[in-house]
Motif scaffolding. Structure first.
Motif, PDB file in Angstrom:
ATOM      1  N   ILE A 215      48.308  22.419  17.705  1.00  7.19           N
ATOM      2  CA  ILE A 215      49.333  23.391  17.335  1.00  7.19           C
ATOM      3  C   ILE A 215      49.214  24.594  18.266  1.00  7.19           C
ATOM      4  O   ILE A 215      48.139  25.197  18.364  1.00  7.19           O
ATOM      5  N   THR A 216      50.323  24.911  18.949  1.00  4.81           N
ATOM      6  CA  THR A 216      50.381  26.119  19.782  1.00  4.81           C
ATOM      7  C   THR A 216      51.214  27.167  19.071  1.00  4.81           C
ATOM      8  O   THR A 216      52.334  26.881  18.636  1.00  4.81           O
ATOM      9  N   VAL A 217      50.672  28.361  18.956  1.00  6.34           N
ATOM     10  CA  VAL A 217      51.335  29.472  18.279  1.00  6.34           C
ATOM     11  C   VAL A 217      51.787  30.483  19.321  1.00  6.34           C
ATOM     12  O   VAL A 217      51.010  30.856  20.213  1.00  6.34           O
ATOM     13  N   ILE A 218      53.047  30.916  19.207  1.00  7.39           N
ATOM     14  CA  ILE A 218      53.532  32.001  20.058  1.00  7.39           C
ATOM     15  C   ILE A 218      54.094  33.106  19.161  1.00  7.39           C
ATOM     16  O   ILE A 218      54.513  32.853  18.034  1.00  7.39           O
ATOM     17  N   ARG A 219      54.062  34.322  19.670  1.00 10.17           N
ATOM     18  CA  ARG A 219      54.511  35.473  18.888  1.00 10.17           C
ATOM     19  C   ARG A 219      55.081  36.517  19.838  1.00 10.17           C
ATOM     20  O   ARG A 219      54.448  36.864  20.837  1.00 10.17           O
ATOM     21  N   ASP A 220      56.281  36.991  19.513  1.00  9.75           N
ATOM     22  CA  ASP A 220      56.928  38.044  20.301  1.00  9.75           C
ATOM     23  C   ASP A 220      56.991  37.679  21.777  1.00  9.75           C
ATOM     24  O   ASP A 220      56.779  38.517  22.659  1.00  9.75           O
ATOM     25  N   GLY A 221      57.274  36.399  22.073  1.00  7.39           N
ATOM     26  CA  GLY A 221      57.439  35.956  23.450  1.00  7.39           C
ATOM     27  C   GLY A 221      56.156  35.714  24.208  1.00  7.39           C
ATOM     28  O   GLY A 221      56.189  35.421  25.408  1.00  7.39           O
ATOM     29  N   ARG A 222      55.017  35.800  23.522  1.00  7.20           N
ATOM     30  CA  ARG A 222      53.724  35.625  24.191  1.00  7.20           C
ATOM     31  C   ARG A 222      52.926  34.483  23.561  1.00  7.20           C
ATOM     32  O   ARG A 222      53.031  34.214  22.371  1.00  7.20           O
ATOM     33  N   TYR A 223      52.101  33.871  24.390  1.00  5.45           N
ATOM     34  CA  TYR A 223      51.172  32.847  23.908  1.00  5.45           C
ATOM     35  C   TYR A 223      50.089  33.506  23.063  1.00  5.45           C
ATOM     36  O   TYR A 223      49.557  34.561  23.420  1.00  5.45           O
ATOM     37  N   VAL A 224      49.767  32.881  21.914  1.00  3.82           N
ATOM     38  CA  VAL A 224      48.717  33.408  21.037  1.00  3.82           C
ATOM     39  C   VAL A 224      47.490  32.511  21.043  1.00  3.82           C
ATOM     40  O   VAL A 224      46.382  32.956  21.322  1.00  3.82           O
ATOM     41  N   ALA A 225      47.664  31.216  20.710  1.00  2.00           N
ATOM     42  CA  ALA A 225      46.515  30.329  20.608  1.00  2.00           C
ATOM     43  C   ALA A 225      46.984  28.881  20.517  1.00  2.00           C
ATOM     44  O   ALA A 225      48.131  28.613  20.143  1.00  2.00           O
ATOM     45  N   THR A 226      46.091  27.957  20.855  1.00  2.00           N
ATOM     46  CA  THR A 226      46.297  26.524  20.626  1.00  2.00           C
ATOM     47  C   THR A 226      45.091  25.996  19.874  1.00  2.00           C
ATOM     48  O   THR A 226      43.948  26.262  20.253  1.00  2.00           O
ATOM     49  N   MET A 227      45.361  25.260  18.788  1.00  2.00           N
ATOM     50  CA  MET A 227      44.297  24.802  17.898  1.00  2.00           C
ATOM     51  C   MET A 227      44.405  23.308  17.661  1.00  2.00           C
ATOM     52  O   MET A 227      45.505  22.753  17.614  1.00  2.00           O
ATOM     53  N   GLU A 228      43.254  22.650  17.539  1.00  2.00           N
ATOM     54  CA  GLU A 228      43.226  21.243  17.142  1.00  2.00           C
ATOM     55  C   GLU A 228      43.638  21.163  15.672  1.00  2.00           C
ATOM     56  O   GLU A 228      43.051  21.825  14.812  1.00  2.00           O
ATOM     57  N   THR A 229      44.633  20.356  15.374  1.00  2.00           N
ATOM     58  CA  THR A 229      45.168  20.299  14.011  1.00  2.00           C
ATOM     59  C   THR A 229      44.115  19.904  12.987  1.00  2.00           C
ATOM     60  O   THR A 229      44.040  20.481  11.899  1.00  2.00           O
ATOM     61  N   ALA A 230      43.297  18.930  13.334  1.00  2.00           N
ATOM     62  CA  ALA A 230      42.313  18.423  12.376  1.00  2.00           C
ATOM     63  C   ALA A 230      41.293  19.491  11.984  1.00  2.00           C
ATOM     64  O   ALA A 230      40.641  19.375  10.941  1.00  2.00           O
ATOM     65  N   GLN A 231      41.143  20.524  12.813  1.00  2.00           N
ATOM     66  CA  GLN A 231      40.136  21.551  12.547  1.00  2.00           C
ATOM     67  C   GLN A 231      40.764  22.883  12.137  1.00  2.00           C
ATOM     68  O   GLN A 231      40.093  23.918  12.171  1.00  2.00           O
ATOM     69  N   THR A 232      42.031  22.853  11.746  1.00  2.00           N
ATOM     70  CA  THR A 232      42.768  24.093  11.500  1.00  2.00           C
ATOM     71  C   THR A 232      43.344  24.104  10.093  1.00  2.00           C
ATOM     72  O   THR A 232      43.873  23.091   9.615  1.00  2.00           O
ATOM     73  N   ARG A 233      43.256  25.240   9.435  1.00  2.00           N
ATOM     74  CA  ARG A 233      43.878  25.416   8.120  1.00  2.00           C
ATOM     75  C   ARG A 233      45.263  26.022   8.292  1.00  2.00           C
ATOM     76  O   ARG A 233      45.497  26.834   9.188  1.00  2.00           O
TER      77      ARG A 233
END
Length: 525
Positions: A215-233
């Motif tokens: 899962i890649t998260v972006i906010r306000d036009g900027r990259y925030v983080a990428t997380m492995e789904t199996a290890q993410t809540r």
């Protein structure tokens, strides 16, 4: 199964600016071979802009794209398709009077003698593709007669007919039921091979955790983080999507003690989206509507004022049932609607400030024996321009020359001249600067203190939390939660906005007679 450590698709330091808006700022993203990558973010985070850059609809100002290590520079949608990028937009791009087969291969139909359509070959190609994908479609059916889910399948077949390396899917399940979602997910899993990948945009958190590898998260036009789904809540994803705190000094002042509601809506439904929407609105209250794009917030406003037809539901105003058939009826009942598209639906851009202010009450307040009383118009317009601090050199200045914030004030002045008791604000600060926003906030607060009943619809969640005494959260045409100001954190709102209605964790829709100062019905969080 991921088989290649080199990215299939890579986005490096990509920026894109539109007039007055920095849509993307040094964005980055990496899609692995054989992966389904979720891309998530709030409304306006930049997801759709990035996808339009990748698919050649727009070009970036700066930054680079790479496909399997080679530069990717699409000059248009067709070029992007030829380079291996396929996209399925949330809004369908189909021709309803053509068949399924014709829509899938539009512009690429097999022909005889170079110009005659070969219908037999077209249908054979469509049957082969539909069978390979396992889709329940008849190539001879006219697309206009298909269900929404079937039309979505046609869009998918059309995209996959180009044999893309990267498939981008923007909210592909927004109109699908659970069984149709499962069919789509099976199709995606069949498509993903070591040489392909999927970028999957969705607000449905449960889908992401069951389908996506990362899962890649972006906010306000900027990259925030990428997380492995199996290890993410899920709550961690939502926290990264929100990423902002609301200061304690910016919460709304307490609502007045509960009295009889000024407006009550019960069982409001429309043919296409809304289902059994109900709420109460009290004098002196700002009622916020929150939710993700397509949740139905604007549709509630349009149904309330009679702009969209309803299939069922009742509206009670000042204790008496009313029938509102069109916006003119709403205005006669002193319900004002400030549209999110103020230039197209709220103003006459070529006319003066005074004319625009007088429009809503021209017949009842500013005309006599069929003639407009120019002096009365000028006096009232001058009062409101002064009270709202509209920056204009003259009252007859065409409103198209004013800034966005001042145009919004003119729309507000129009409804104040009408002396409306209920004011529905749809995206009241869209496209205006920070200073103008603060003025709009003060105006809304002042109107509430004067006893007006306000509905505030906004995609800017901090704005809703700052202003609203209560927040109704919507998803897929339903109200999924009613939150007091104390309960309405960004995390709580996003939680209810990303739930499918009727699933565990969804709070019951509020009763129209609920108390704005009380506690909502208990539900499982």
């Amino acid at each position: 199964m991921l088989t290649d450590t080199r990215p299939l698709l890579e986005v490096e330091e990509v920026s894109k600016t539109f007039p007055g808006v920095k849509a993307l700022d040094r964005m980055r993203l990496s899609l692995r071979h054989g992966e389904v990558l979720a891309l998530v973010g709030e409304n306006g985070a930049g997801k759709s802009t990035l996808m339009k850059l990748l698919s050649g609809i727009h070009r970036p100002d700066t930054g680079r794209f790479f496909l399997d290590g080679a530069p990717l520079r699409p000059t248009g949608p067709r070029h992007a398709q030829e380079m291996g990028i396929g996209i399925i937009h949330q809004e369908f791009n189909l021709l309803p009077d053509l068949t399924v087969a014709q829509n899938i291969f539009i512009g690429r139909e097999p022909r005889r003698a170079g110009f005659l359509l070969d219908r037999r070959a077209l249908d054979a190609r469509a049957r082969e593709l539909i069978g390979r994908l396992g889709l329940p479609l008849d190539p001879h059916r006219r697309v206009g007669g298909l269900t929404v889910a079937q039309q979505q399948m046609v869009e998918i077949a059309k995209a996959l007919s180009h044999d893309p390396r990267v498939l981008i899917m923007d909210e592909p399940t927004a109109a699908l039921n659970d069984a149709e979602v499962r069919t789509l997910h099976q199709l995606i899993r069949r498509f993903v091979r070591p040489e392909t990948g999927v970028i999957y945009i969705s607000h449905r958190m449960a889908e992401l955790t069951s389908l996506c590898d990362r899962i890649t998260v972006i906010r306000d036009g900027r990259y925030v983080a990428t997380m492995e789904t199996a290890q993410t809540r899920v709550r961690d994803v939502i926290a990264k999507m929100v990423g902002r705190e609301i200061g304690t000094g910016t919460r709304p002042r307490p609502a007045p003690a509960a009295r009889e509601p000024l407006l009550t809506v019960s069982g409001l439904s429309t043919r296409t989206l809304l289902r059994d929407v109900g709420f109460a609105l009290y004098p002196g209250e700002i009622l916020g509507f929150a939710g993700l794009m397509g949740a139905g917030r604007t549709e509630v406003a349009r149904a309330l004022i009679g702009a969209d037809p309803v299939t069922s539901g009742t509206v009670t105003l000042r204790g008496r049932p009313v029938r509102i058939r069109n916006p003119a009826d709403a205005a006669r009942h002193r319900i004002g609607y400030l549209s999110e598209d103020r230039k197209r639906l709220g103003l006459l851009p070529e006319d003066g400030v005074d004319t625009n202010i007088a429009l809503g009450a021209l017949r009842e307040r500013f005309a006599r024996f069929g003639f407009v009383r120019d002096r009365a118009v000028g006096e009232r317009a001058a009062e409101l321009v002064s009270a709202l601090r509209v920056a204009t050199p003259s009252l007859d200045r065409p409103v198209r020359h004013l800034s966005g914030g001042n145009q919004q004030k003119v729309v507000l002045a129009k409804w104040l001249a009408k002396d409306c008791d209920v004011l529905v604000f749809d995206e009241p600060t869209r496209g205006i600067d920070v200073a103008a926003k603060e003025e709009i906030y003060r105006l809304l607060d002042t109107l509430a203190q004067q006893g007006k009943a306000l509905v505030m619809i906004s995609s800017d969640l901090p704005e809703v939390l700052r202003m609203a005494h209560r927040v109704l959260v919507m998803a897929e045409g339903h109200i999924t939660a009613e939150l007091t100001a104390a309960e309405a954190t960004q995390e709580n709102v996003m939680h209810y906005a990303t739930l499918r209605p009727g699933r565990p964790g969804t709070r019951p829709a509020p009763s129209p007679a609920s108390d704005p100062a009380g506690t909502p019905e208990a539900g499982t969080r």
